[in-house]
Design an enzyme around this catalytic site. Structure first.
Site, PDB file in Angstrom:
ATOM      1  N   LYS A  17      31.635  28.763  53.714  1.00 49.56           N
ATOM      2  CA  LYS A  17      30.761  29.671  54.477  1.00 49.56           C
ATOM      3  C   LYS A  17      31.233  31.107  54.330  1.00 49.56           C
ATOM      4  O   LYS A  17      32.399  31.383  53.970  1.00 49.56           O
ATOM      5  CB  LYS A  17      30.713  29.291  55.957  1.00 49.56           C
ATOM      6  CG  LYS A  17      32.072  29.243  56.687  1.00 49.56           C
ATOM      7  CD  LYS A  17      32.551  30.542  57.290  1.00 49.56           C
ATOM      8  CE  LYS A  17      33.841  30.376  58.112  1.00 49.56           C
ATOM      9  NZ  LYS A  17      34.551  31.635  58.363  1.00 49.56           N
ATOM     10  N   ASP A 149      35.126  26.029  63.694  1.00 51.64           N
ATOM     11  CA  ASP A 149      34.056  26.162  62.684  1.00 51.64           C
ATOM     12  C   ASP A 149      33.429  24.830  62.299  1.00 51.64           C
ATOM     13  O   ASP A 149      32.492  24.784  61.518  1.00 51.64           O
ATOM     14  CB  ASP A 149      34.617  26.783  61.394  1.00 51.64           C
ATOM     15  CG  ASP A 149      34.999  28.244  61.567  1.00 51.64           C
ATOM     16  OD1 ASP A 149      34.538  28.865  62.542  1.00 51.64           O
ATOM     17  OD2 ASP A 149      35.750  28.756  60.720  1.00 51.64           O
TER      18      ASP A 149
HETATM   19  O1  C5P Z   1      39.744  26.537  66.142  1.00 56.02           O
HETATM   20  P1  C5P Z   1      40.666  26.727  64.994  1.00 56.02           P
HETATM   21  O2  C5P Z   1      41.742  25.671  64.943  1.00 56.02           O
HETATM   22  O3  C5P Z   1      39.952  26.898  63.698  1.00 56.02           O
HETATM   23  O4  C5P Z   1      41.409  28.108  65.260  1.00 56.02           O
HETATM   24  C1  C5P Z   1      42.605  28.479  64.648  1.00 56.02           C
HETATM   25  C2  C5P Z   1      43.290  29.569  65.475  1.00 56.02           C
HETATM   26  O5  C5P Z   1      42.515  30.764  65.431  1.00 56.02           O
HETATM   27  C3  C5P Z   1      43.409  29.233  66.954  1.00 56.02           C
HETATM   28  O6  C5P Z   1      44.586  28.542  67.213  1.00 56.02           O
HETATM   29  C4  C5P Z   1      43.402  30.601  67.599  1.00 56.02           C
HETATM   30  O7  C5P Z   1      44.681  31.187  67.531  1.00 56.02           O
HETATM   31  C5  C5P Z   1      42.494  31.412  66.704  1.00 56.02           C
HETATM   32  N1  C5P Z   1      41.095  31.464  67.214  1.00 56.02           N
HETATM   33  C6  C5P Z   1      40.816  32.257  68.300  1.00 56.02           C
HETATM   34  N2  C5P Z   1      39.539  32.323  68.780  1.00 56.02           N
HETATM   35  C7  C5P Z   1      38.550  31.629  68.185  1.00 56.02           C
HETATM   36  C8  C5P Z   1      38.828  30.820  67.064  1.00 56.02           C
HETATM   37  C9  C5P Z   1      40.113  30.763  66.601  1.00 56.02           C
HETATM   38  O8  C5P Z   1      41.700  32.910  68.861  1.00 56.02           O
HETATM   39  N3  C5P Z   1      37.307  31.717  68.666  1.00 56.02           N
END
Ligand code: C5P
Length: 297
Positions: A17, A149
């Site tokens: 994406k 995502d």
């Molecule tokens: O959700 P995901 O595991 O992909 O996110 C990875 C990291 O990115 C999270 O641990 C967080 O530190 C940060 N993040 C965030 N806010 C979001 C998505 C991700 O702070 N909306």
């Protein structure tokens, strides 16, 4: 995602994406950030194959990963597929064993969502293989647990506005395929580190003008203004991001931006031909490689 049967196996092409818009609305008490973002799927794919196997004693879910073009995959990326499979299996205890094979083509730590797309493909394919025991809603609940995502890819939509921490999806149609030039500055970026460096203070940008332009027939999308609030923190951590963005502008691309938390940068061209030509010209010079891509409908 594209799913097909091949003998006893299910094969899924899981797309990457790009974020055309990403505003951070604030920090939340759970450590995540509240977002408003526009995502499009592009025609770069990982391929996953799921084959039922006799469930013997011990581990009934196995994965073998091949990285196309060489290079080692971080354990995390592998884990997201395994974690998705294990999580779904907990919900479907009677499910049989499965051998999973992943051909990795989408660069990781690049803001292209490859790992999340692989996880979404795993949820969708295993649910199909096991006779659709979970509803779409239940699958989305698991997706949100796995990463911010994953829901976008599970929705399998060409375009969506995503809110919350990214897991609340408003799917939208895309009127035509957008020609892109994508460049990866050497070295990836950690999503958590980029978010940590983000500082509040500005008035949030509205997603509306972009969404209206995308919905309008015949809009000059190569002129659209892309926006990413994480561009500044990502550029501080990785100066290569700023250099690549400037160089893309020098190629005459008006709509230029960074995807997700970086480090992939891209521009939207007027035509697929022009995107391919820019990538060719770019690659004639030293430095990171450019590759033409297209959004998928
Ligand atoms: O959700 P995901 O595991 O992909 O996110 C990875 C990291 O990115 C999270 O641990 C967080 O530190 C940060 N993040 C965030 N806010 C979001 C998505 C991700 O702070 N909306």
């Amino acid at each position: 995602m594209r799913m097909r049967r091949q003998g006893p196996s299910l094969v899924v092409d899981a797309p990457a994406k790009l974020n055309l818009f990403l505003e951070v609305l604030g920090r939340r008490s759970d450590g995540y950030h509240e977002l408003e973002t526009v995502m499009v799927s592009i025609d770069w794919f990982d391929t996953l194959r799921f084959t039922p196997v006799e469930a013997s004693a011990g581990e009934t879910l196995s994965i073998r990963t091949t990285v196309q073009g060489g290079g080692a995959l971080s354990a995390d990326e592998n884990n997201l597929v395994l974690r998705a499979a294990r999580r779904l299996r907990q919900a479907v205890p009677a499910a049989g064993g499965v051998r999973m094979e992943l051909i990795k083509r989408i660069p990781w730590q690049a803001g292209l969502g490859g790992g999340s797309s692989d996880a979404a493909a795993t949820l969708a394919a295993l649910n199909r293989l096991w006779g659709d025991p979970l509803t779409a809603e239940e699958l989305h609940r698991l997706a949100a647990e796995l990463g911010s995502d994953v829901n976008f890819f599970l929705a399998s939509t060409p375009l969506a506005v995503c809110r919350g921490r990214g897991e609340r999806i408003e799917p939208l149609p895309l009127r035509r395929r957008l020609p892109c030039v994508v460049v990866l500055p050497p070295g990836g970026l950690s999503t958590a580190a980029v978010f940590q460096r983000w500082t509040p203070g500005r008035t949030p940008q509205s997603v509306r003008p972009l969404v209206e332009e995308l919905a309008a027939r015949g809009g000059r999308l190569s002129q659209v203004r892309l926006y990413n609030a994480l561009e500044a923190p990502a550029s501080e951590l990785h100066p290569g991001v700023r250099e690549v963005l400037q160089r893309l502008r020098n190629y005459g691309l008006a709509a230029v931006g960074m995807s997700g938390s970086g480090s992939a940068c891209f521009g939207i061209a007027e035509s697929h031909r022009r995107a391919r030509r820019i990538a060719r010209q770019w690659n004639a010079e030293q430095g990171p490689r450019a590759q033409a891509a297209s959004t998928v409908l």
